[in-house]
Design a protein around this motif. Structure first.
Motif, short mmCIF file in Angstrom:
data_model
loop_
_atom_site.label_atom_id
_atom_site.label_comp_id
_atom_site.label_asym_id
_atom_site.label_seq_id
_atom_site.Cartn_x
_atom_site.Cartn_y
_atom_site.Cartn_z
N ASP A 196 60.31 35.20 25.83
CA ASP A 196 58.90 35.43 26.11
C ASP A 196 58.06 34.18 25.83
N GLU A 197 58.64 33.19 25.10
CA GLU A 197 57.93 31.94 24.88
C GLU A 197 57.66 31.24 26.22
N ASN A 198 58.43 31.60 27.24
CA ASN A 198 58.22 30.97 28.55
C ASN A 198 58.37 32.04 29.63
N LYS A 202 53.84 36.00 28.48
CA LYS A 202 53.38 35.10 27.42
C LYS A 202 51.86 35.14 27.27
N ASP A 206 50.00 36.00 23.84
CA ASP A 206 49.09 35.05 23.21
C ASP A 206 47.68 35.64 23.07
#
Length: 288
Positions: A196-198, A202, A206
């Motif tokens: 999920d960082e990319n 995301k 965030d």
């Protein structure tokens, strides 16, 4: 054309060890060393450096490496063409794939293709999005399933949008909703899929600070489903991952809907073997 010494060279560089290369290619360490010495003698220059940490390219080796790699790729493509000319039903197709597609799409695609071409062999490498793109670029696979957008130097064929789904324990309060607004995800313990960082969600993670609140982080989607089943939190996973889900969990869409865009990619369509081109057509015509 004998490209054996080039293949030994590439494998040694990949593994960084004469011993490991010998084990994988079924040579003794001295046999690998002899082949590499022969290649260096043929080139008239040293290509590799050896020390206690392993084997690595020197500056000359780095210059020649992409050309040697290209020779091996072209040799494999030549072999495929020759095999096809000898028999239109022979050859090997190498595919880069991910877990969700391996379980949801590939079995039916392979089975239906083998009904037409029963003697075709398949080699499948399973990895992350970035791994698959690199395998295609480096010639480790003929084609690969990827997530759009991808690198500009690949030829990409869009396949389908895959809806991202919220996964909840049975009887969870959010299960009363048909679709779950993004902001409500932050109100419950969240299990973070490391990719999920990319990923497509995301921005959601965030915006609501979900990632920083996640007590559990993993890259194993089946682990996430199991943890959700045990009531350890909620999560978001691609719909294809949940295909034939074996866990007792609730699955709901998000509001607004979020998708990942899936595609099949090749390096250059014109250098695919004839049988690989046929399988590419088969994929494009038969995605569920």
């Amino acid at each position: 054309m004998n490209v054996n010494k080039y293949e030994v060279f590439l494998k040694t560089v990949e593994l960084g060890s004469l011993t490991k290369a010998g084990e994988e290619l079924k040579y003794t360490q001295s046999g690998i060393s002899h082949i590499l010495n022969s290649l260096e003698k043929e080139c008239g220059m040293r290509l590799l450096e050896r020390d206690r940490s392993g084997v690595y390219l020197n500056s000359v080796g780095k210059t020649l490496y992409p050309y040697i790699q290209k020779v091996c790729e072209c040799h494999q493509q030549l072999s495929e063409v020759i095999d096809t000319l000898l028999s239109l039903e022979s050859g090997t197709i190498r595919i880069g794939t991910m877990t969700s597609i391996s379980t949801a799409w590939l079995p039916k695609l392979l089975q239906s293709f083998n009904e037409i071409y029963p003697n075709i062999k398949f080699q499948m490498l399973c990895g992350e999005y970035s791994d698959i793109e690199k395998w295609i670029q480096h010639g480790n696979v003929d084609m690969g399933f990827v997530k759009e957008p991808v690198s500009n130097d690949l030829t990409v064929y869009h396949l389908k949008k895959d809806e991202m789904m919220a996964v909840l324990p049975m009887g969870h309060p959010l299960a009363k909703l048909e679709k779950i607004p993004h902001n409500l995800l932050s109100q419950y313990p969240f299990i973070l899929y490391i990719d999920d960082e990319n990923s497509e969600i995301k921005e959601i993670l965030d915006k609501y600070g979900i990632a920083s609140k996640s007590q559990y982080i993993t890259k194993e989607d089946y682990s996430i489903m199991s943890m959700v089943e045990f009531g350890m939190g909620i999560s978001v996973l691609p719909g294809l991952v949940l295909h034939r889900c074996p866990y007792h969990i609730e699955i709901r869409g998000l509001l607004p809907t979020v998708y990942r865009s899936l595609a099949i990619a090749v390096k250059y369509n014109d250098i695919l073997s004839p049988i690989a081109k046929e399988f590419l057509k088969h994929i494009l015509n038969n995605i569920p």
